[in-house]
Structures are given as structure tokens and as C-alpha cells.
Design a protein around this motif. Structure first.
Motif, PDB file in Angstrom:
ATOM      1  N   LEU A 161      -6.166   4.664  11.613  1.00 28.10           N
ATOM      2  CA  LEU A 161      -4.753   4.882  11.297  1.00 28.10           C
ATOM      3  C   LEU A 161      -3.916   3.643  11.599  1.00 28.10           C
ATOM      4  O   LEU A 161      -2.995   3.299  10.842  1.00 28.10           O
ATOM      5  N   LYS A 162      -4.233   2.962  12.698  1.00 29.57           N
ATOM      6  CA  LYS A 162      -3.500   1.743  13.047  1.00 29.57           C
ATOM      7  C   LYS A 162      -3.686   0.673  11.976  1.00 29.57           C
ATOM      8  O   LYS A 162      -2.738  -0.035  11.607  1.00 29.57           O
ATOM      9  N   ASN A 163      -4.898   0.555  11.443  1.00 26.14           N
ATOM     10  CA  ASN A 163      -5.166  -0.448  10.417  1.00 26.14           C
ATOM     11  C   ASN A 163      -4.444  -0.139   9.108  1.00 26.14           C
ATOM     12  O   ASN A 163      -4.067  -1.054   8.372  1.00 26.14           O
ATOM     13  N   VAL A 164      -4.264   1.145   8.802  1.00 34.52           N
ATOM     14  CA  VAL A 164      -3.473   1.504   7.621  1.00 34.52           C
ATOM     15  C   VAL A 164      -2.004   1.193   7.870  1.00 34.52           C
ATOM     16  O   VAL A 164      -1.298   0.680   6.999  1.00 34.52           O
ATOM     17  N   GLU A 165      -1.553   1.465   9.080  1.00 39.56           N
ATOM     18  CA  GLU A 165      -0.157   1.202   9.419  1.00 39.56           C
ATOM     19  C   GLU A 165       0.179  -0.283   9.303  1.00 39.56           C
ATOM     20  O   GLU A 165       1.252  -0.648   8.801  1.00 39.56           O
ATOM     21  N   ASP A 166      -0.747  -1.155   9.744  1.00 39.41           N
ATOM     22  CA  ASP A 166      -0.442  -2.594   9.686  1.00 39.41           C
ATOM     23  C   ASP A 166      -0.846  -3.237   8.357  1.00 39.41           C
ATOM     24  O   ASP A 166      -0.629  -4.427   8.148  1.00 39.41           O
TER      25      ASP A 166
ATOM     26  N   ASN B 117       4.348  10.095  10.216  1.00 42.25           N
ATOM     27  CA  ASN B 117       4.543   8.679  10.524  1.00 42.25           C
ATOM     28  C   ASN B 117       5.255   8.012   9.345  1.00 42.25           C
ATOM     29  O   ASN B 117       4.751   8.037   8.216  1.00 42.25           O
ATOM     30  N   PRO B 118       6.428   7.408   9.562  1.00 38.27           N
ATOM     31  CA  PRO B 118       7.174   6.818   8.436  1.00 38.27           C
ATOM     32  C   PRO B 118       6.470   5.637   7.785  1.00 38.27           C
ATOM     33  O   PRO B 118       6.864   5.215   6.692  1.00 38.27           O
ATOM     34  N   ALA B 119       5.433   5.100   8.434  1.00 36.80           N
ATOM     35  CA  ALA B 119       4.692   3.989   7.834  1.00 36.80           C
ATOM     36  C   ALA B 119       3.718   4.464   6.766  1.00 36.80           C
ATOM     37  O   ALA B 119       3.156   3.649   6.036  1.00 36.80           O
ATOM     38  N   PHE B 120       3.511   5.792   6.671  1.00 33.47           N
ATOM     39  CA  PHE B 120       2.520   6.339   5.757  1.00 33.47           C
ATOM     40  C   PHE B 120       3.176   7.060   4.585  1.00 33.47           C
ATOM     41  O   PHE B 120       4.250   7.647   4.711  1.00 33.47           O
TER      42      PHE B 120
ATOM     43  N   VAL C 237      -3.794   9.254   3.696  1.00 32.71           N
ATOM     44  CA  VAL C 237      -2.547   8.550   4.002  1.00 32.71           C
ATOM     45  C   VAL C 237      -2.667   7.107   3.529  1.00 32.71           C
ATOM     46  O   VAL C 237      -3.656   6.428   3.796  1.00 32.71           O
ATOM     47  N   PHE C 238      -1.655   6.666   2.798  1.00 32.34           N
ATOM     48  CA  PHE C 238      -1.591   5.307   2.269  1.00 32.34           C
ATOM     49  C   PHE C 238      -0.557   4.504   3.047  1.00 32.34           C
ATOM     50  O   PHE C 238       0.423   5.063   3.558  1.00 32.34           O
ATOM     51  N   ASN C 239      -0.763   3.209   3.124  1.00 39.57           N
ATOM     52  CA  ASN C 239       0.262   2.322   3.670  1.00 39.57           C
ATOM     53  C   ASN C 239       1.491   2.409   2.766  1.00 39.57           C
ATOM     54  O   ASN C 239       1.419   2.104   1.573  1.00 39.57           O
ATOM     55  N   LYS C 240       2.613   2.856   3.319  1.00 41.93           N
ATOM     56  CA  LYS C 240       3.782   3.155   2.493  1.00 41.93           C
ATOM     57  C   LYS C 240       4.365   1.914   1.840  1.00 41.93           C
ATOM     58  O   LYS C 240       4.847   1.960   0.700  1.00 41.93           O
ATOM     59  N   ALA C 241       4.309   0.788   2.538  1.00 45.26           N
ATOM     60  CA  ALA C 241       4.916  -0.431   2.001  1.00 45.26           C
ATOM     61  C   ALA C 241       4.207  -0.924   0.749  1.00 45.26           C
ATOM     62  O   ALA C 241       4.816  -1.545  -0.119  1.00 45.26           O
TER      63      ALA C 241
END
Length: 256
Positions: free
Chosen positions: A79-84, A99-102, A206-210
């Protein structure tokens, strides 16, 4: 003027449909991580090589003209790696993840199903929380159980290092109950699962939102098509001989 207006409208429509129709077009493999899960995420040397989730993910992105590289990682690191942004997506995560990053998929193709397993010769026939009150119940150290299950546990957990040790604990009579994964338990002839299930929850990608919002929308659309055309049900039956039973009736904790 009419020509300019027509050109502008054409460009506007193209900008709206391009993210969906071309979300998968890239020479770079899409990097997706997950934790090992027997039957769903089968792992060899850190690579995800089979299982229901593996097959669904690969078929969905094949339809989107996108190659996929799936790796097994400890779940928190995944999850941390998807977030970053070092990985594009993670599967299978409990729904919802806020999580707003996802950006989490909204169309789901599998569920986590937790039950209470007993030996085949056990007298218990049905499950209630009263049955488990104060009992020693086997669990696996490090497994990801649902928040609802952890919050309402009224038993004493006896932790094991892995699933094999968990079932050995039950088979040898050191505990009378274990929290078992439905799909894993189907492969164990010496146990049966009490009804109703203890807890179920939908899982999502979950995808990296950015970087992955348009990809997530395209993925959801494709999973919807695969549900409608029977592909996902076929993959479940291919791997397990059965459809996903999670939606057939509410779990014990859902009804509390």
C-alpha cells in the motif's frame, strides 16, 4: 464560425473519451502488488503467477491493451508503494479504503470470506457469538482480518505461524475452533465451515490517485463487462468448482 464550433466540439468529445478508450495503451507494464492469498494470489519467487485475482487482473488489462507485472509484497509495504507511486495499484484491499492518495475500484469481483471451521466430527452445526464466547480460537499471525471481525472478537486468539499449523492445531484437538478462509477450507477434507459465515467483505483494487484515475475508471468498466459476460464466474469455477458465495446470505457479524 460553424466550422470552428464543430472543431471545438469534436476536440472536447475526444478529450472526454480518450482517458477511457486509451487508458491502457502504454509500452510500460503496469506494476501491481499484493499479498499472497492461496487460491487468489499464488506466488513463486516474489512473482504472482496464478490464482483467481491474478487471472482476472490479467484478463481485464489484456482487454485494455496493457501488460501487467504483479509482485508479492508485505501488505503494508504494498500500500505504501502505491501511495508513493512506485507501484500503480494494489489488490485485494478491503472496501472501502478512504486514503485520499488512492482511487479505489467501485466494481468488485471478489470477497474475503471468513468462517469458523470445526473438525468433521464436531457436534456444533451452526455459528453464534455465544458459541465462541471465551473459547480458544486459532488464527494466523500476520493475517489481514476484517476490522469488524477484530472489533467483535469475543474469544482468546491462539496464533499460529501459517495455515498448515492452524489446521494442525484443530486436527489435533488443541482448539475446537479456528478462523478460516472459506476458499482455503474448501481444500481441507478434515474440516467443515459452520454457517453462517463469520464475516465477509468486498475487495477492490486501489490505484495511485495522482496517476491512475482514468485507469481506474477503465478498469471498473472492464470488470463490469467481465461480470456481465460470465468471465469472472467461469474463472471462479475453473479454480474452485464454485461461484463466489459471499452474496448469498449475510454473515454473522453483518447481522449483529
Amino acid at each position: 464560425m460553424n466550422t470552428l464550433r464543430t472543431t471545438w466540439l469534436t476536440l472536447l468529445l475526444w478529450s472526454l473519451i480518450t482517458p477511457l478508450t486509451h487508458a491502457g495503451e502504454s509500452d510500460e507494464p503496469l506494476r501491481i502488488c499484493s499479498a499472497a492469498w492461496p487460491g487468489f494470489i499464488e506466488v513463486e519467487d516474489g512473482r504472482v503467477v496464478g490464482g483467481i485475482t491474478h487471472d482476472v487482473i490479467h484478463e481485464a488489462f489484456r482487454r485494455l491493451n496493457r501488460s501487467v507485472e504483479m509482485r508479492e509484497l508485505p501488505w503494508s509495504r504494498c500500500l505504501k508503494n502505491v501511495e508513493d507511486g512506485s507501484y500503480s495499484a494494489a489488490t485485494d484491499e478491503f472496501f472501502p479504503n478512504r486514503n485520499p492518495a488512492f482511487s479505489q475500484s467501485q466494481v468488485h469481483f471478489n470477497s474475503a470470506i471468513f468462517g469458523i471451521c470445526v473438525r468433521q466430527d464436531a457436534p456444533q452445526q451452526s455459528l453464534s457469538l455465544d458459541l465462541l464466547q471465551g473459547q480458544r480460537v486459532g488464527t494466523v499471525r500476520g493475517y489481514i482480518y476484517t476490522p469488524n471481525l477484530l472489533a467483535k472478537a469475543n474469544w482468546t486468539a491462539v496464533q499460529t505461524k501459517d495455515e498448515d499449523q492452524l489446521y494442525t492445531l484443530l486436527e489435533h484437538g488443541r482448539v475446537n475452533f479456528i478462523v478460516c478462509d472459506y476458499w482455503s477450507a474448501l481444500q481441507r477434507a478434515q474440516v467443515r465451515i459452520l454457517q453462517p459465515f463469520l464475516d465477509t467483505t468486498e475487495l477492490g483494487v486501489v490505484f495511485n490517485k495522482a496517476h491512475g484515475e482514468s485507469l481506474r475508471r477503465a478498469f471498473d468498466q472492464t470488470i463490469g463487462e467481465m461480470l456481465a459476460d460470465g468471465t469472472i464466474d467461469r474463472l471462479y469455477k475453473q479454480h474452485t468448482g464454485a461461484s463466489d458465495p459471499a452474496t448469498e446470505s449475510p454473515s454473522l457479524l453483518e447481522s449483529q
